[in-house]
Scaffold this motif. Structure first.
Motif, PDB file in Angstrom:
ATOM      1  N   SER A  94       4.179   0.942 -16.168  1.00 32.89           N
ATOM      2  CA  SER A  94       3.123   0.220 -15.452  1.00 32.89           C
ATOM      3  C   SER A  94       3.354  -1.284 -15.434  1.00 32.89           C
ATOM      4  N   LYS A  95       4.043  -1.820 -16.441  1.00 35.64           N
ATOM      5  CA  LYS A  95       4.283  -3.261 -16.510  1.00 35.64           C
ATOM      6  C   LYS A  95       5.328  -3.747 -15.502  1.00 35.64           C
ATOM      7  N   ASN A  96       5.959  -2.806 -14.793  1.00 31.68           N
ATOM      8  CA  ASN A  96       6.996  -3.161 -13.813  1.00 31.68           C
ATOM      9  C   ASN A  96       6.686  -2.677 -12.395  1.00 31.68           C
ATOM     10  N   VAL A  97       5.502  -2.137 -12.170  1.00 26.65           N
ATOM     11  CA  VAL A  97       5.179  -1.526 -10.873  1.00 26.65           C
ATOM     12  C   VAL A  97       5.116  -2.560  -9.757  1.00 26.65           C
ATOM     13  N   ALA A  98       4.434  -3.665  -9.984  1.00 28.07           N
ATOM     14  CA  ALA A  98       4.311  -4.690  -8.937  1.00 28.07           C
ATOM     15  C   ALA A  98       5.684  -5.223  -8.536  1.00 28.07           C
ATOM     16  N   MET A  99       6.575  -5.343  -9.500  1.00 27.62           N
ATOM     17  CA  MET A  99       7.930  -5.806  -9.214  1.00 27.62           C
ATOM     18  C   MET A  99       8.659  -4.829  -8.290  1.00 27.62           C
ATOM     19  N   GLN A 100       8.538  -3.527  -8.557  1.00 23.48           N
ATOM     20  CA  GLN A 100       9.192  -2.541  -7.701  1.00 23.48           C
ATOM     21  C   GLN A 100       8.636  -2.564  -6.287  1.00 23.48           C
ATOM     22  N   LEU A 101       7.337  -2.709  -6.172  1.00 20.83           N
ATOM     23  CA  LEU A 101       6.719  -2.756  -4.841  1.00 20.83           C
ATOM     24  C   LEU A 101       7.173  -4.004  -4.086  1.00 20.83           C
ATOM     25  N   THR A 102       7.272  -5.124  -4.789  1.00 22.31           N
ATOM     26  CA  THR A 102       7.740  -6.362  -4.168  1.00 22.31           C
ATOM     27  C   THR A 102       9.176  -6.214  -3.678  1.00 22.31           C
ATOM     28  N   LYS A 103      10.028  -5.645  -4.517  1.00 21.93           N
ATOM     29  CA  LYS A 103      11.426  -5.441  -4.139  1.00 21.93           C
ATOM     30  C   LYS A 103      11.531  -4.562  -2.889  1.00 21.93           C
ATOM     31  N   ASN A 104      10.721  -3.524  -2.818  1.00 19.92           N
ATOM     32  CA  ASN A 104      10.839  -2.594  -1.700  1.00 19.92           C
ATOM     33  C   ASN A 104      10.390  -3.196  -0.375  1.00 19.92           C
ATOM     34  N   ILE A 105       9.299  -3.930  -0.370  1.00 18.90           N
ATOM     35  CA  ILE A 105       8.880  -4.525   0.908  1.00 18.90           C
ATOM     36  C   ILE A 105       9.795  -5.685   1.277  1.00 18.90           C
ATOM     37  N   ALA A 106      10.314  -6.388   0.274  1.00 21.69           N
ATOM     38  CA  ALA A 106      11.218  -7.501   0.556  1.00 21.69           C
ATOM     39  C   ALA A 106      12.560  -7.001   1.088  1.00 21.69           C
ATOM     40  N   LEU A 107      13.109  -5.963   0.483  1.00 20.88           N
ATOM     41  CA  LEU A 107      14.420  -5.474   0.934  1.00 20.88           C
ATOM     42  C   LEU A 107      14.338  -4.899   2.342  1.00 20.88           C
ATOM     43  N   PHE A 108      13.227  -4.232   2.642  1.00 23.29           N
ATOM     44  CA  PHE A 108      13.060  -3.691   3.989  1.00 23.29           C
ATOM     45  C   PHE A 108      13.006  -4.826   5.020  1.00 23.29           C
ATOM     46  N   SER A 109      12.299  -5.883   4.683  1.00 21.84           N
ATOM     47  CA  SER A 109      12.161  -7.015   5.596  1.00 21.84           C
ATOM     48  C   SER A 109      13.480  -7.769   5.757  1.00 21.84           C
ATOM     49  N   ILE A 110      14.205  -7.955   4.660  1.00 19.45           N
ATOM     50  CA  ILE A 110      15.508  -8.618   4.729  1.00 19.45           C
ATOM     51  C   ILE A 110      16.472  -7.800   5.577  1.00 19.45           C
ATOM     52  N   ALA A 111      16.462  -6.483   5.402  1.00 17.35           N
ATOM     53  CA  ALA A 111      17.321  -5.617   6.212  1.00 17.35           C
ATOM     54  C   ALA A 111      17.024  -5.787   7.690  1.00 17.35           C
ATOM     55  N   GLY A 112      15.737  -5.899   8.037  1.00 22.66           N
ATOM     56  CA  GLY A 112      15.357  -6.075   9.438  1.00 22.66           C
ATOM     57  C   GLY A 112      15.940  -7.330  10.050  1.00 22.66           C
ATOM     58  N   ILE A 113      16.016  -8.387   9.271  1.00 20.04           N
ATOM     59  CA  ILE A 113      16.549  -9.654   9.769  1.00 20.04           C
ATOM     60  C   ILE A 113      18.080  -9.644   9.788  1.00 20.04           C
ATOM     61  N   MET A 114      18.681  -9.180   8.699  1.00 24.64           N
ATOM     62  CA  MET A 114      20.139  -9.202   8.604  1.00 24.64           C
ATOM     63  C   MET A 114      20.796  -8.240   9.591  1.00 24.64           C
ATOM     64  N   TYR A 115      20.174  -7.097   9.819  1.00 25.89           N
ATOM     65  CA  TYR A 115      20.768  -6.138  10.752  1.00 25.89           C
ATOM     66  C   TYR A 115      20.695  -6.672  12.179  1.00 25.89           C
ATOM     67  N   TRP A 116      19.659  -7.448  12.484  1.00 25.15           N
ATOM     68  CA  TRP A 116      19.574  -8.107  13.791  1.00 25.15           C
ATOM     69  C   TRP A 116      20.597  -9.241  13.887  1.00 25.15           C
ATOM     70  N   LEU A 117      20.699 -10.021  12.806  1.00 23.63           N
ATOM     71  CA  LEU A 117      21.524 -11.225  12.843  1.00 23.63           C
ATOM     72  C   LEU A 117      23.003 -10.900  12.986  1.00 23.63           C
ATOM     73  N   VAL A 118      23.450  -9.870  12.271  1.00 26.42           N
ATOM     74  CA  VAL A 118      24.887  -9.579  12.291  1.00 26.42           C
ATOM     75  C   VAL A 118      25.197  -8.089  12.176  1.00 26.42           C
ATOM     76  N   GLY A 119      24.373  -7.322  11.460  1.00 25.02           N
ATOM     77  CA  GLY A 119      24.710  -5.955  11.104  1.00 25.02           C
ATOM     78  C   GLY A 119      24.933  -5.005  12.259  1.00 25.02           C
ATOM     79  N   PHE A 120      24.031  -5.006  13.245  1.00 20.91           N
ATOM     80  CA  PHE A 120      24.103  -4.049  14.357  1.00 20.91           C
ATOM     81  C   PHE A 120      25.380  -4.241  15.168  1.00 20.91           C
ATOM     82  N   ASN A 121      25.690  -5.473  15.493  1.00 21.62           N
ATOM     83  CA  ASN A 121      26.901  -5.740  16.268  1.00 21.62           C
ATOM     84  C   ASN A 121      28.172  -5.566  15.436  1.00 21.62           C
ATOM     85  N   LEU A 122      28.079  -5.771  14.128  1.00 19.87           N
ATOM     86  CA  LEU A 122      29.227  -5.532  13.263  1.00 19.87           C
ATOM     87  C   LEU A 122      29.510  -4.035  13.140  1.00 19.87           C
TER      88      LEU A 122
END
Length: 442
Positions: A68-96
């Motif tokens: 329980s002492k690490n739950v908020a951290m896991q939730l933060t990581k998951n929404i952040a990684l999904f959002s970063i993927a959305g930007i990076m895949y647009w910026l370079v990933g899809f065309n690469l």
């Protein structure tokens, strides 16, 4: 002369029905092409938002399997990684991932440009509609990229810093995943060699598992996970209800993952194939769960819910490399062996002192190997040897590059929180907030 004119007129009149039929046929063909374009675009959009729902599944699964002492951290990581993927895949990933000029240097250099969608209000008279809209294809493929990053998050839980983890996500989603996926789905050398991975047992799941394995090796185990004698100390999760919910969400999202990978919905055959994929996907998941249930009862004397959850996921990973060709019975066998793999390999990973908090390496990497290898059983054109070459080529690339990136991040920023911060929990250490502030730390 009058006779010739009369004959010509009569011939022209006689030709009118044929001309009309040709025009009707052309119109019918055009309408069919437009219908196929619309339905395939719809498949990508529906499949894409189902796969996006898997992000919620990973978040709930991980939130339930950490303390329980690490739950908020896991939730933060998951929404952040999904959002970063959305930007990076647009910026370079899809065309690469899909080099525009073949496999030349120019093709790769051209990849370093953001994805561009169709013009607003594009009509059916566009010169090259393609088989689906660029937006739907980009959206669907992006979800696979984000899924790869989600796999890494759970393995490294409870001891990694937030920002170093997110730096790795930038590299993984922008470069590592698109490059290895291009070898197969971008028409690269693995595709030409005859390697087959329908929806990503290797390209997505095993790749995420290899990246997680590299990170776990560099990061080391959690404090107290292994005692001085090397004995494994169980660290129960905080909420098995959340973990179960996450598994069901992932199970649901997998229908988009595998079904959408048919990549076409413009014909009766395509729709029938999609329904077959759905049925096989469900069968493999069910078989993995039931097998894990039975095996844990036989081995430990009691059924283990966490193993059953991971058994279902391993069944899903196992069928992902080829969800179309198998019969329902074959899908049952493939998924059932995936369930056995989890029960057997989770303790083996622990004996190697590789601390995988949620069991992602057995589920995604080892079951991914099984699912990729067994494609040759149901596909006449596939080769067991080629399947293994493809798996290990991608695995070595992802593991080595990920290992280098993890080591660089560790040297530059540091990876792990302090011992005191780990004991007190990452929620307060990294975020200054708790998921369950009214409860004592667990």
């Amino acid at each position: 002369m009058k006779l010739l004119k009369t004959v010509a007129l009569a011939g022209g009149i006689a030709a009118l029905p044929a001309l009309a039929l040709a025009q009707d046929a052309a119109a019918t063909g055009e309408a069919a092409a437009h219908t196929s374009y619309i339905l395939t675009t719809l498949l990508f959009l529906i499949g894409g938002f189902l796969v996006m729902w898997m992000a919620a599944g990973f978040a709930m699964l991980e939130a339930g399997l950490v303390r329980s002492k690490n739950v908020a951290m896991q939730l933060t990581k998951n929404i952040a990684l999904f959002s970063i993927a959305g930007i990076m895949y647009w910026l370079v990933g899809f065309n690469l991932m899909y080099p525009g000029d073949g496999w030349s240097i120019a093709g790769y250099l051209g990849a370093f440009a953001p994805t561009v969608l169709e013009p607003v209000g594009v009509g059916a008279d566009a010169t090259d509609l393609g088989y689906a809209s660029v937006g739907s294809d980009f959206f669907f493929q992006l979800m696979f990229c984000a899924t790869t990053a989600s796999i890494v998050s759970g393995t490294l839980a409870e001891r990694i810093k937030l920002w170093p983890f997110l730096v790795f996500v930038v590299v993984l989603t922008g470069f590592i995943y698109p490059i290895e996926a291009s070898w197969q789905w971008g028409g690269g050398w693995l595709s030409e060699m005859g390697f087959s991975d329908f929806a990503g047992s290797t390209l997505v799941h095993a790749a995420g598992g290899f990246a997680a394995l590299a990170g776990a090796i560099v990061l080391g185990p959690r404090i107290g996970k292994y005692n001085k004698d090397g004995k494994v100390v169980p660290i129960p999760g905080s909420n098995l209800a959340l973990a179960t919910l996450g598994t069901f969400i992932l199970w649901l999202g997998w229908f988009g993952f595998n079904g959408g990978s048919q990549l076409a919905m413009g014909t009766v055959g395509d729709v029938a194939d999609i329904s077959r994929i759905f049925a096989n996907t469900n069968m493999a998941a069910a078989a993995g769960a039931v097998t894990a249930l039975i095996v844990t009862q036989l081995v430990y004397g009691k059924a283990d819910l966490t193993m059953v959850l991971n058994g279902a996921l391993a069944g899903l990973v196992s069928i992902t490399a080829e969800p179309l060709a198998p019969s329902l019975f074959q899908a049952l066998i493939i998924g059932a062996i995936g369930g056995v793999i989890v029960v057997v390999t989770v303790p083996l990973i622990d004996k190697m002192k590789i601390d995988d908090v949620v069991g992602a390496i057995p589920v995604h990497l080892i079951a991914g190997l099984w699912g990729t290898f067994i494609v040759a059983w149901t596909n006449d054109g596939a080769s067991y040897g080629t399947q293994l070459v493809g798996f290990f080529a991608i695995g070595i690339f992802v593991f080595v590059v990920s290992l280098v990136v993890w080591l660089l991040i560790k040297a530059i920023m540091g990876l792990r929180v302090s011992e005191e911060e780990e004991i007190n929990g990452l929620d307060m250490a990294e975020l200054g907030m708790e998921a369950y502030p009214e409860f004592s730390k667990g």
